[in-house]
Design an enzyme around this catalytic site. Structure first.
Site, mmCIF file in Angstrom:
data_model
loop_
_atom_site.group_PDB
_atom_site.id
_atom_site.type_symbol
_atom_site.label_atom_id
_atom_site.label_comp_id
_atom_site.label_asym_id
_atom_site.label_seq_id
_atom_site.Cartn_x
_atom_site.Cartn_y
_atom_site.Cartn_z
ATOM 1 N N LYS A 71 20.907 81.122 17.488
ATOM 2 C CA LYS A 71 19.535 80.652 17.678
ATOM 3 C C LYS A 71 19.042 81.079 19.056
ATOM 4 O O LYS A 71 19.741 80.921 20.054
ATOM 5 C CB LYS A 71 19.442 79.130 17.534
ATOM 6 C CG LYS A 71 18.002 78.612 17.590
ATOM 7 C CD LYS A 71 17.929 77.127 17.295
ATOM 8 C CE LYS A 71 18.428 76.299 18.476
ATOM 9 N NZ LYS A 71 18.223 74.858 18.258
ATOM 10 N N ARG A 115 18.262 69.528 12.860
ATOM 11 C CA ARG A 115 19.654 69.311 13.230
ATOM 12 C C ARG A 115 19.774 68.274 14.339
ATOM 13 O O ARG A 115 20.787 67.582 14.451
ATOM 14 C CB ARG A 115 20.333 70.618 13.592
ATOM 15 C CG ARG A 115 19.766 71.392 14.790
ATOM 16 C CD ARG A 115 20.301 70.889 16.103
ATOM 17 N NE ARG A 115 20.341 71.902 17.118
ATOM 18 C CZ ARG A 115 20.135 71.663 18.398
ATOM 19 N NH1 ARG A 115 19.806 70.444 18.818
ATOM 20 N NH2 ARG A 115 20.247 72.645 19.274
ATOM 21 N N ASP A 164 5.080 55.198 23.329
ATOM 22 C CA ASP A 164 4.655 56.501 23.859
ATOM 23 C C ASP A 164 3.414 56.282 24.718
ATOM 24 O O ASP A 164 2.619 55.377 24.448
ATOM 25 C CB ASP A 164 4.344 57.473 22.717
ATOM 26 C CG ASP A 164 4.307 58.927 23.172
ATOM 27 O OD1 ASP A 164 3.402 59.275 23.963
ATOM 28 O OD2 ASP A 164 5.169 59.706 22.743
ATOM 29 N N GLY A 221 16.843 63.452 24.660
ATOM 30 C CA GLY A 221 15.873 64.226 25.407
ATOM 31 C C GLY A 221 16.431 65.094 26.510
ATOM 32 O O GLY A 221 15.895 66.160 26.804
ATOM 33 N N ASP A 223 18.322 67.784 28.105
ATOM 34 C CA ASP A 223 19.005 69.008 27.691
ATOM 35 C C ASP A 223 18.957 70.066 28.782
ATOM 36 O O ASP A 223 19.126 71.252 28.518
ATOM 37 C CB ASP A 223 18.402 69.556 26.397
ATOM 38 C CG ASP A 223 16.917 69.868 26.536
ATOM 39 O OD1 ASP A 223 16.339 69.585 27.603
ATOM 40 O OD2 ASP A 223 16.331 70.410 25.582
#
Length: 327
Positions: A71, A115, A164, A221, A223
């Protein structure tokens, strides 16, 4: 032989969430068994565009099936505002391990969300209380959609609390799922007090300051280095399960306290694959558990296999000649 082109609608039409969750779980198990190859995720940083590229190749052999792919994905935070494009755009090449023939070229953006939700579902399956029925979502962006869709496959979710800063995002989420679940807007505190909470924000300063006494946290979140959604007081009191040691200590939810020397090896219960295979005991579900997810290439390959197989069997997508006939 031709390659199958799968656009976003094709990927959606070829998605069987339950099968994807099971495939991702098998990939975690194969990773624990040493039956995968997954080079470290490589980054190309582009600070001038407030973004980066990531290259994520992997090979899996579960004993029942094998798969390979790569990817090419990004994270450009200014895309929605400046270019009317998603923050994350991905392209997946799914290949035959025996011949290297590119079986499919597919949208990797939807695949990434799929995923990611599946990984949270696997973690929830093994780490959350069996009777968990409420889900808190910190962040109502598109990632939150697959978090709910996937987690509802492994727990009987009845109540969903969404938090949010963007009112329009919450309204869109409620409009999408309000007829399936008891969905309501709530504060960060209310969302984080649910039985399960998934965080899908890009923040670098913690937004979750406290959770319930038996909450399972899917920290999705963080990464990249510097990202951090969960307050240290919550992290240090939780049983921490990670997807990958190198990635999590470098760029996962624990990367900030780890870099500051506040966490060490003794604070990590184990990797999720080791919990799946039983090499590491399942944590006590009556305490707080935290799954630190950075996203692994094996998850993408496992999900791509499910999508490709379903598309092939149902004549979804467009075949085209990507590989020439020269030998």
């Amino acid at each position: 032989m031709e390659t199958l082109l799968l656009d976003p609608d094709d990927v959606t039409a070829s998605t069987e969430m339950g099968e994807v969750i099971d495939a991702v779980e098998s990939a975690f198990a194969a990773y624990s068994d040493g039956e995968t190859q997954m080079p470290v995720k490589s980054y190309i940083d582009l600070p001038q565009y407030n973004g980066d590229f990531r290259s994520m190749p992997a090979y899996i052999d579960t004993g029942e099936w094998e798969a390979a792919g790569i990817k090419w994905v990004n994270s450009h935070a200014d895309n929605p505002r400046n270019h009317d494009l998603p923050t994350v755009i991905g392209t997946m090449i799914y290949s035959d391990p025996e011949t290297a023939f590119p079986l499919a070229l597919m949208d990797g953006t939807g695949l990434t969300r799929l995923r990611t939700g599946a990984a949270a579902a696997v973690a929830t399956r093994y780490l959350a209380p069996e009777d968990a029925n409420s889900l808190g979502l910190v962040g109502a962006g598109i990632q939150a959609y697959t978090q709910l869709e996937a987690i509802a496959q492994v727990r009987d979710i009845e109540t969903v609390v969404v938090s949010d800063l963007r009112e329009e995002a919450i309204e869109a989420f409620i409009a999408e799922f309000g007829d399936q679940f008891d969905v309501r807007e709530g504060s960060l505190t209310e969302a984080a007090a649910c039985d399960v909470v998934s965080t899908t924000t890009p923040v670098t300063e913690p937004v979750v300051e406290a959770v319930g006494e038996r909450t399972h946290i899917n920290a999705m979140g963080a990464d990249a280095p510097g990202k951090n959604e969960i307050a240290f007081d919550v992290i240090k009191d939780a049983t921490i399960v990670i997807d990958d040691y190198e990635q999590c200590t470098h760029s996962g939810e624990i990367n900030v306290p780890w870099g500051a020397g506040k966490l060490g090896d003794e604070d990590i219960h184990g990797e999720l694959g080791d919990v799946v295979t039983g090499r590491v005991d399942r944590p006590d579900p009556d305490g707080v558990t935290l799954f630190d997810s950075t996203g692994l290439a094996i998850q993408d390959v496992a999900a791509a296999r499910v999508i490709y197989n379903h598309a092939s069997e149902n004549d979804i997508g467009t075949e085209f000649a990507l590989v020439g006939t020269d030998t």
